[in-house]
Design an enzyme around this catalytic site. Structure first.
Site, PDB file in Angstrom:
ATOM      1  CG  HIS A 298      -2.001   0.959   1.237  1.00 42.25           C
ATOM      2  ND1 HIS A 298      -1.801   2.315   1.382  1.00 42.25           N
ATOM      3  CD2 HIS A 298      -3.342   0.802   1.106  1.00 42.25           C
ATOM      4  CE1 HIS A 298      -2.971   2.939   1.345  1.00 42.25           C
ATOM      5  NE2 HIS A 298      -3.912   2.044   1.176  1.00 42.25           N
ATOM      6  CG  HIS A 341       1.006   4.660  10.032  1.00 38.17           C
ATOM      7  ND1 HIS A 341      -0.341   4.529   9.812  1.00 38.17           N
ATOM      8  CD2 HIS A 341       1.274   5.984   9.883  1.00 38.17           C
ATOM      9  CE1 HIS A 341      -0.864   5.703   9.531  1.00 38.17           C
ATOM     10  NE2 HIS A 341       0.075   6.611   9.581  1.00 38.17           N
ATOM     11  CD  GLU A 347      -1.767  10.210  10.008  1.00 37.43           C
ATOM     12  OE1 GLU A 347      -2.818   9.533  10.176  1.00 37.43           O
ATOM     13  OE2 GLU A 347      -0.698   9.718   9.618  1.00 37.43           O
ATOM     14  CG  HIS A 371      -5.108   8.803  14.588  1.00 37.33           C
ATOM     15  ND1 HIS A 371      -5.459   8.166  13.417  1.00 37.33           N
ATOM     16  CD2 HIS A 371      -6.074   8.475  15.497  1.00 37.33           C
ATOM     17  CE1 HIS A 371      -6.576   7.467  13.606  1.00 37.33           C
ATOM     18  NE2 HIS A 371      -6.954   7.647  14.862  1.00 37.33           N
ATOM     19  CG  HIS A 377      -3.138   5.873  13.547  1.00 36.63           C
ATOM     20  ND1 HIS A 377      -1.992   6.526  13.937  1.00 36.63           N
ATOM     21  CD2 HIS A 377      -3.339   6.228  12.250  1.00 36.63           C
ATOM     22  CE1 HIS A 377      -1.517   7.250  12.945  1.00 36.63           C
ATOM     23  NE2 HIS A 377      -2.300   7.072  11.906  1.00 36.63           N
TER      24      HIS A 377
END
Length: 440
Positions: A298, A341, A347, A371, A377
């Site tokens: 990803h 991660h 964020e 976060h 998370h």
């Protein structure tokens, strides 16, 4: 008013291109030729420069526009302090920065008679507005249009992300319409009024990123090449449109974190012509050209950056605006939702419509999650279990539109956000069901 606003929005025309040296006149002959400030401006107008950057910044960073208006901006009475309502500004010192993961439901519907300005509610932010560094996250909920009232922000530019209900933005440089799925940017210092497109029975709701730092720009594409992500031509700036209205108008200015008000005897949205680079714009997020992996893994979410506010450190943004738009996933032997991660950046994520592919439950349109830096998370249990067992065939993600404000500094929540009734107290529970699968 909403019916008139809808008809106006449907008939709008735009100038296209990001950062272009645009020019527009609502009356032929209003723009002077060959100079910016002639001895006598055409049509008896006043010439005025609006600078969004220092005069001596490099040309590719310089933001300024020349306005040709019925009355100069200098013709106004003194400003006086007014109540800030639920609007807050950096530095954020009401509560300590919180390392915990936080998530909120949407703002409650506003009280009757709440316009866009009165409906602004600050979640948090970082930096210092007076030092032009950092950012703030606001939400808005409104059920009436602004009438005989305009707003300008001296502290930063405003990136408006509608989630419910369309907006007609009447600015000094012209008109923009922004509907859910689109974003609008109002540059620092530009005056504007917000009218609702869907009437009082359909309250408008959305998000605002107030960027105190360098103006948003398109990210460099590097090895991506010449094309991809947000296309320059898909950004739309307004054509000149003016109000020649002689009646009391409240002008509210956000300055160094506080609201100040003055009552003019005329509308300040009286620019008949303009040219320059310091201009509002609107962008349709569905036009974002999503790039991703066609082999395995990803990609990092930075590949979805629409706009970035650079800092003095290359690659380290004061704030990035990222969109998770409809896209295909085809990675082989790949866990396809966003991976677990911890991030040095902080964020804040919001949802415009549908569902987000990393959270099966609890994250709803109009809500948001925070976060902060280095908080762990990733997908919840249901998403992890489903993605780990899924048959890996080409998969279209087209049932949601999410975005993220990502910033270099921790985001400190306001006291009203930390104690809000719509804060989800059990957010950590979404990860508690993750089971041990280790086999030695």
């Amino acid at each position: 008013m909403s019916e008139q606003a809808r008809k106006t929005a449907e008939a709008l025309e735009y100038l296209t291109g990001f950062g272009n040296e645009h020019s527009s006149e609502a009356v032929p002959g209003a723009l002077p030729l060959g100079r910016n400030s002639p001895q006598r401006s055409p049509l008896g107008l006043y010439a005025e420069q609006l600078s969004g950057s220092a005069f001596t910044e490099p040309r590719h960073h310089n933001r300024r526009s020349w306005l040709y208006r019925i009355r100069p901006s200098a013709a106004h009475p003194p400003f006086t302090r007014i109540d800030n309502g639920a609007l807050r500004s950096a530095p954020f010192t009401e509560a300590p920065a919180d390392p915990n993961r936080l998530r909120w439901n949407p703002l409650p519907d506003p009280a009757p008679g709440t316009d866009f300005l009165a409906g602004l509610w600050t979640l948090g932010g970082n930096g210092d507005a007076a030092q032009r560094a950092g950012m703030a996250i606001h939400l808005y909920a409104a059920n009436v249009s602004m009438t005989d009232r305009v707003f300008s922000d001296s502290d930063g530019e405003l990136l408006i992300v509608p989630e419910r209900g369309g907006l007609l933005l009447r600015t000094e440089l012209g008109l923009l319409a922004a509907r859910p799925g689109e974003v609008a940017l109002i540059p620092r210092g530009v005056r504007f009024r917000v009218e609702l497109l869907d009437g009082e029975d359909a309250p408008a709701r959305g998000y605002v990123c107030e960027n105190y730092g360098r103006p948003f720009e398109l990210p460099d594409l590097g090895p991506i090449g010449a094309n991809g992500l947000a296309a320059v031509r898909d950004f739309r700036a307004p054509v000149a449109a003016y109000e020649d209205i002689d009646r009391p108008t409240e002008v509210v200015n956000k300055f160094c974190g506080n609201l100040w008000s003055a009552t003019y005897d005329h509308s300040p949205l009286d620019v008949v012509a303009w040219h320059g680079t310091h201009a509002p714009y609107v962008y349709d997020l569905r036009r974002f050209n999503v790039l991703g992996s066609i082999s395995y893994d990803h990609p990092d979410p930075s590949i979805f950056t629409v706009l970035t506010s650079p800092s003095d450190t290359p690659g380290l943004a004061g704030v990035d605006f990222v969109v998770f738009a409809p896209r295909w996933l085809v990675g082989e032997d790949t866990f396809r939702p966003p991976y677990f991660h911890r991030n040095v950046m902080s964020e804040y994520m919001g949802l415009i419509e549908g569902a987000y592919d990393a959270k099966a439950e609890g994250f709803v349109p109009g809500g948001g999650s925070l976060h902060n830096m280095m908080s762990a998370h990733g997908p919840d249990q249901e998403t992890f279990d489903k993605a780990s067992a899924a048959e890996l065939k080409p998969q279209k993600i087209d049932d949601g539109l999410a975005f993220m404000f990502e910033t270099r500094w921790p985001i400190t929540a306001t006291a009203q956000a930390a104690g809000a009734d719509h804060l989800q107290r059990g957010y950590d529970d979404v990860w508690r069901g993750l089971q041990r699968h280790f086999r030695a």
